[in-house]
Design an enzyme around this catalytic site. Structure first.
Site, PDB file in Angstrom:
ATOM      1  CD  GLU A   1       1.571  -9.243  -2.344  1.00 51.12           C
ATOM      2  OE1 GLU A   1       0.346  -9.316  -2.512  1.00 51.12           O
ATOM      3  OE2 GLU A   1       2.295  -8.402  -2.906  1.00 51.12           O
TER       4      GLU A   1
ATOM      5  NE  ARG B   1       8.519  -4.002  -2.782  1.00 49.53           N
ATOM      6  CZ  ARG B   1       7.350  -3.362  -2.648  1.00 49.53           C
ATOM      7  NH1 ARG B   1       7.287  -2.182  -2.086  1.00 49.53           N
ATOM      8  NH2 ARG B   1       6.235  -3.890  -3.086  1.00 49.53           N
TER       9      ARG B   1
ATOM     10  CB  THR C   1       7.956  -7.184  -5.256  1.00 42.15           C
ATOM     11  OG1 THR C   1       7.168  -6.618  -4.219  1.00 42.15           O
ATOM     12  CG2 THR C   1       8.563  -6.047  -6.086  1.00 42.15           C
TER      13      THR C   1
ATOM     14  CE  LYS D   1      -1.187  -8.317  -5.451  1.00 43.80           C
ATOM     15  NZ  LYS D   1      -0.603  -7.603  -4.324  1.00 43.80           N
TER      16      LYS D   1
HETATM   17  C1  3PG Z   1       3.540  -2.396  -2.842  1.00 43.24           C
HETATM   18  O1  3PG Z   1       3.954  -2.986  -3.814  1.00 43.24           O
HETATM   19  O2  3PG Z   1       4.227  -1.747  -2.050  1.00 43.24           O
HETATM   20  C2  3PG Z   1       2.116  -2.583  -2.601  1.00 43.24           C
HETATM   21  O3  3PG Z   1       1.494  -2.218  -3.740  1.00 43.24           O
HETATM   22  C3  3PG Z   1       1.561  -1.823  -1.476  1.00 43.24           C
HETATM   23  O4  3PG Z   1       1.212  -0.558  -1.847  1.00 43.24           O
HETATM   24  P1  3PG Z   1       0.912   0.433  -0.676  1.00 43.24           P
HETATM   25  O5  3PG Z   1       2.210   0.624   0.061  1.00 43.24           O
HETATM   26  O6  3PG Z   1       0.441   1.712  -1.334  1.00 43.24           O
HETATM   27  O7  3PG Z   1      -0.131  -0.187   0.192  1.00 43.24           O
END
Ligand code: 3PG
Length: 215
Positions: A39, A43, A67, A127
């Protein structure tokens, strides 16, 4: 069906890229270890190009975009080859747009109200974000009693120590997180360390579910 694939793969690496040149090596390390999925977090400016590179050079991988905060971003991600989109929250506009355009969408939820909204929009998988900070597995188990048809992809605060417990719960399709493809390790070119983290994750999925996809 994409959710069956997620379930087989078990752990979905969240990838935050600073430079598109890292896209192919990351995809390589994931797919050679039997984790053909990523994924890409939209961002950073590198996300679009990274999605394009991974989708083109690794067509067997399940590459998606995370995101996603606007429908324009959803379009950009899908045009770059993304096969699913995910968001930190539940934006009904993005969810409806995705449904209308046959884009698999996984919005973030945290509260029962958001979960009800997801069900109302016709979704069966959401999620749970940010998972550890919002009550973790205990919270997922508690809400699962009420939402008997809903399944979860917890994200946020997961790591090699806690992911096994999540995976063992049958209402969890897959777990997502950035601990496998650590941004700092990618920046430092620590590919052996990244390889080891991915290998460990695949071993955990195998232990719990007896799967872990091999190509
Ligand atoms: C994120 O959006 O960065 C994801 O949720 C991942 O979260 P994490 O860095 O705590 O695994």
């Amino acid at each position: 069906m994409i959710f069956e694939k997620f379930s087989r793969i078990g752990i979905i690496p969240v990838v935050v890229l600073d430079d598109p040149k890292d896209a192919a090596p990351i995809a390589e390390v994931l797919s050679k270890n039997g984790l053909p999925c990523a994924e890409i977090a939209f961002r950073t400016p590198a996300a679009e190009e990274a999605t394009r590179i991974m989708s083109r050079e690794f067509p067997d991988m399940l590459i998606g975009a995370g995101t996603i905060l606007t429908t324009d971003q959803a379009d950009i991600a899908m045009n770059a080859g993304a096969k699913f989109i995910a968001s930190p929250g539940l934006n009904p506009k993005i969810v409806q747009y995705s449904i209308d355009n046959s884009i698999p969408v996984i919005p973030g939820t945290q509260t029962p109200s958001e979960m009800e909204q997801a069900l109302e929009l016709g979704l069966k998988v959401v999620k749970f974000f940010p998972a550890e900070q919002a009550g973790g597995l205990k919270m997922i188990k508690a809400v699962s009693k009420a939402f008997t048809d809903l399944k979860f992809m917890p994200t946020g605060g997961l790591n090699a120590s806690n992911v096994k417990d999540y995976l063992m719960y049958n209402r969890i399709i897959a777990c997502c997180g950035s601990w496998l493809i650590k941004r700092s390790l990618v920046a430092a070119g620590e590919w052996a360390k990244i390889n080891a983290l991915v290998k460990d994750a695949v071993a955990i999925v195998k232990t719990v579910r007896g799967t872990g996809e091999k190509r």
